[in-house]
Design a protein around this motif. Structure first.
Motif, PDB file in Angstrom:
ATOM      1  N   ALA A   1      15.255   3.125  -7.105  1.00 56.55           N
ATOM      2  CA  ALA A   1      14.775   3.988  -8.186  1.00 56.55           C
ATOM      3  C   ALA A   1      14.369   5.349  -7.647  1.00 56.55           C
ATOM      4  O   ALA A   1      14.625   6.385  -8.272  1.00 56.55           O
ATOM      5  CB  ALA A   1      13.596   3.326  -8.905  1.00 56.55           C
ATOM      6  N   ALA A   2      13.715   5.357  -6.482  1.00 58.21           N
ATOM      7  CA  ALA A   2      13.318   6.630  -5.873  1.00 58.21           C
ATOM      8  C   ALA A   2      14.542   7.463  -5.501  1.00 58.21           C
ATOM      9  O   ALA A   2      14.568   8.686  -5.689  1.00 58.21           O
ATOM     10  CB  ALA A   2      12.465   6.380  -4.643  1.00 58.21           C
ATOM     11  N   VAL A   3      15.565   6.800  -4.972  1.00 58.25           N
ATOM     12  CA  VAL A   3      16.817   7.494  -4.667  1.00 58.25           C
ATOM     13  C   VAL A   3      17.425   8.066  -5.945  1.00 58.25           C
ATOM     14  O   VAL A   3      17.969   9.180  -5.959  1.00 58.25           O
ATOM     15  CB  VAL A   3      17.817   6.543  -3.973  1.00 58.25           C
ATOM     16  N   GLY A   4      17.314   7.315  -7.041  1.00 57.50           N
ATOM     17  CA  GLY A   4      17.832   7.784  -8.314  1.00 57.50           C
ATOM     18  C   GLY A   4      17.148   9.060  -8.777  1.00 57.50           C
ATOM     19  O   GLY A   4      17.806   9.995  -9.241  1.00 57.50           O
ATOM     20  N   VAL A   5      15.828   9.117  -8.630  1.00 57.12           N
ATOM     21  CA  VAL A   5      15.109  10.341  -9.017  1.00 57.12           C
ATOM     22  C   VAL A   5      15.567  11.506  -8.145  1.00 57.12           C
ATOM     23  O   VAL A   5      15.769  12.624  -8.625  1.00 57.12           O
ATOM     24  CB  VAL A   5      13.584  10.141  -8.895  1.00 57.12           C
ATOM     25  N   ALA A   6      15.725  11.253  -6.848  1.00 54.40           N
ATOM     26  CA  ALA A   6      16.173  12.316  -5.939  1.00 54.40           C
ATOM     27  C   ALA A   6      17.575  12.802  -6.312  1.00 54.40           C
ATOM     28  O   ALA A   6      17.846  14.001  -6.332  1.00 54.40           O
ATOM     29  CB  ALA A   6      16.167  11.802  -4.496  1.00 54.40           C
TER      30      ALA A   6
ATOM     31  N   SER B   1       9.953  13.980   5.948  1.00 57.08           N
ATOM     32  CA  SER B   1       8.509  14.016   5.736  1.00 57.08           C
ATOM     33  C   SER B   1       7.985  12.631   5.374  1.00 57.08           C
ATOM     34  O   SER B   1       6.910  12.222   5.810  1.00 57.08           O
ATOM     35  CB  SER B   1       8.144  15.029   4.650  1.00 57.08           C
ATOM     36  N   GLY B   2       8.772  11.889   4.590  1.00 61.55           N
ATOM     37  CA  GLY B   2       8.378  10.530   4.251  1.00 61.55           C
ATOM     38  C   GLY B   2       8.314   9.626   5.471  1.00 61.55           C
ATOM     39  O   GLY B   2       7.400   8.810   5.607  1.00 61.55           O
ATOM     40  N   LEU B   3       9.290   9.775   6.367  1.00 61.61           N
ATOM     41  CA  LEU B   3       9.272   8.985   7.602  1.00 61.61           C
ATOM     42  C   LEU B   3       8.043   9.334   8.442  1.00 61.61           C
ATOM     43  O   LEU B   3       7.429   8.464   9.062  1.00 61.61           O
ATOM     44  CB  LEU B   3      10.552   9.237   8.400  1.00 61.61           C
ATOM     45  N   GLY B   4       7.680  10.636   8.448  1.00 59.77           N
ATOM     46  CA  GLY B   4       6.480  11.036   9.176  1.00 59.77           C
ATOM     47  C   GLY B   4       5.232  10.408   8.584  1.00 59.77           C
ATOM     48  O   GLY B   4       4.383   9.865   9.308  1.00 59.77           O
TER      49      GLY B   4
ATOM     50  N   SER C   1       0.826  -1.213   0.000  1.00 58.44           N
ATOM     51  CA  SER C   1       0.000   0.000   0.000  1.00 58.44           C
ATOM     52  C   SER C   1       0.861   1.265   0.000  1.00 58.44           C
ATOM     53  O   SER C   1       0.623   2.197  -0.774  1.00 58.44           O
ATOM     54  CB  SER C   1      -0.943   0.010   1.209  1.00 58.44           C
ATOM     55  N   GLN C   2       1.900   1.296   0.840  1.00 56.51           N
ATOM     56  CA  GLN C   2       2.728   2.499   0.928  1.00 56.51           C
ATOM     57  C   GLN C   2       3.558   2.717  -0.334  1.00 56.51           C
ATOM     58  O   GLN C   2       3.802   3.848  -0.737  1.00 56.51           O
ATOM     59  CB  GLN C   2       3.646   2.409   2.150  1.00 56.51           C
ATOM     60  N   THR C   3       3.981   1.623  -0.971  1.00 50.89           N
ATOM     61  CA  THR C   3       4.767   1.780  -2.184  1.00 50.89           C
ATOM     62  C   THR C   3       3.899   2.267  -3.332  1.00 50.89           C
ATOM     63  O   THR C   3       4.322   3.111  -4.136  1.00 50.89           O
ATOM     64  CB  THR C   3       5.448   0.450  -2.570  1.00 50.89           C
TER      65      THR C   3
ATOM     66  N   VAL D   1       9.444   9.292  -0.840  1.00 47.20           N
ATOM     67  CA  VAL D   1       9.085   7.921  -1.194  1.00 47.20           C
ATOM     68  C   VAL D   1       9.899   6.913  -0.381  1.00 47.20           C
ATOM     69  O   VAL D   1       9.374   5.924   0.130  1.00 47.20           O
ATOM     70  CB  VAL D   1       9.306   7.687  -2.707  1.00 47.20           C
ATOM     71  N   VAL D   2      11.194   7.181  -0.256  1.00 45.21           N
ATOM     72  CA  VAL D   2      12.061   6.254   0.483  1.00 45.21           C
ATOM     73  C   VAL D   2      11.604   6.130   1.935  1.00 45.21           C
ATOM     74  O   VAL D   2      11.427   5.033   2.463  1.00 45.21           O
ATOM     75  CB  VAL D   2      13.531   6.715   0.414  1.00 45.21           C
ATOM     76  N   GLY D   3      11.400   7.283   2.594  1.00 46.42           N
ATOM     77  CA  GLY D   3      10.970   7.244   3.989  1.00 46.42           C
ATOM     78  C   GLY D   3       9.596   6.647   4.165  1.00 46.42           C
ATOM     79  O   GLY D   3       9.327   5.931   5.132  1.00 46.42           O
ATOM     80  N   GLU D   4       8.713   6.903   3.195  1.00 49.14           N
ATOM     81  CA  GLU D   4       7.333   6.462   3.310  1.00 49.14           C
ATOM     82  C   GLU D   4       7.168   4.969   3.059  1.00 49.14           C
ATOM     83  O   GLU D   4       6.174   4.365   3.467  1.00 49.14           O
ATOM     84  CB  GLU D   4       6.475   7.248   2.305  1.00 49.14           C
ATOM     85  N   THR D   5       8.133   4.349   2.386  1.00 48.91           N
ATOM     86  CA  THR D   5       8.021   2.929   2.083  1.00 48.91           C
ATOM     87  C   THR D   5       8.860   2.046   3.001  1.00 48.91           C
ATOM     88  O   THR D   5       8.405   0.985   3.424  1.00 48.91           O
ATOM     89  CB  THR D   5       8.437   2.656   0.622  1.00 48.91           C
TER      90      THR D   5
END
Length: 306
Positions: A278-283, A179-182, A88-90, A241-245
């Protein structure tokens, strides 16, 4: 599971659109402050001041984006109780794709080929996760877990928020991650919240997870606003995305019984890791494609007194 997947996709669309609208409002507010020649828009470290962030939050674009965030929160909460958290989070975090596309039109950002490639890899990883996901685990966790969730969320967002302000213009990616971790803690809190089924107001109000949800949601939104003010909307969202997943995905597997389909655990792990990379790559590739905080316009020289 189908209803949960549709709900997560809808939440992703709301979050992605909301992020770009908030970025538009944040940057318009910053430009107006700079045009007036006000130095109060930034701190001594180059980050946005509290007043600047507050003014950004009352622009109509930011308000509309926030409304979409609240809708996305409601849909995401439903998805978190119907799907494994790592799925769900991803899926919700795939709002990065929507953010990237809309930022081209609304923010005038041109994405690099490596950014597009990273976004394509992220979408492929989501397909792997959807194929491998099994039924969600339980909604129960020991009360100590609820308290730890509240404590860790509070320390991360309060301490991290102060750190980001000291980092100034270099803190966009850190702010996005925080913010993602939150938001990730918010997803975990929704999953384990007591007093929902059956509804019991007394249990609900006594549950530390409820306050972890509030801290994660409000704190995450504030730090995300700072990230949008000072850095790339795509880079900040990718860090989010990284923190949220990672946090909810790990919590779901380790403590809440989330699992993959029989024999497809390896596919879920591969999909999850690829999505994060991939999310790290975009960042990383998009960290210099931003408007940032504009510098204050130079004050007009005073007329010489006769």
């Amino acid at each position: 599971m189908l209803i949960g997947l549709v709900t997560a996709v809808a939440a992703s669309a709301c979050y992605g659109t909301g992020s770009v609208l908030q970025a538009v409002g944040s940057r318009r507010s910053a430009r107006e402050e700079a045009a007036r020649g006000r130095a109060s828009g930034t701190t001594a470290h180059g980050g946005p001041s509290l007043a600047s962030t507050a003014k950004a939050a009352v622009t109509w674009e930011f308000i509309l984006g926030t409304v979409l965030d609240f809708i996305g929160f409601g849909l995401g909460a439903l998805a978190a109780r119907m799907l494994p958290l790592f799925l769900s989070q991803t899926i919700i975090s795939a709002n990065l794709v929507i953010t990237a596309v809309l930022s081209i039109k609304l923010l005038g950002i041109r994405l690099k080929q490596l950014e597009w490639a990273s976004i394509g890899v992220l979408c492929s990883a989501l397909v792997l996760l959807a194929v491998s996901a099994g039924p969600e685990g339980g909604h129960h966790a020991a009360m100590a877990f609820h308290w730890w969730l509240l404590a860790i969320t509070t320390v991360l967002l309060v301490g991290g928020g102060l750190l980001v302000r000291r980092m100034g213009a270099n803190g966009a990616i850190v702010a996005g991650l925080l913010s993602g971790l939150g938001f990730g803690a918010l997803g975990v809190g929704v999953r384990i919240l007591n007093g929902i089924e059956p509804f019991d107001l007394a249990r609900l109000l006594a549950d530390p997870a409820l306050y972890a949800i509030l801290v994660g949601g409000i704190g995450g939104m504030y730090v995300h606003t700072v990230a949008l003010q000072i850095g790339s909307v795509n880079g900040a969202t990718a860090a989010l995305v990284v923190g949220e997943t990672v946090l909810p995905g790990a919590a779901g597997v380790l403590w809440l019984g989330d699992s993959s389909k029989a024999g497809l655990g390896w596919l879920g792990v591969v999909g999850f890791l690829i999505a994060v990379v991939a999310a790290v790559g975009v960042a990383y590739f998009g960290q210099d494609t931003h408007g940032g905080l504009p510098e204050a316009a130079p004050a007009e020289p005073e007329l010489a007194k006769s």
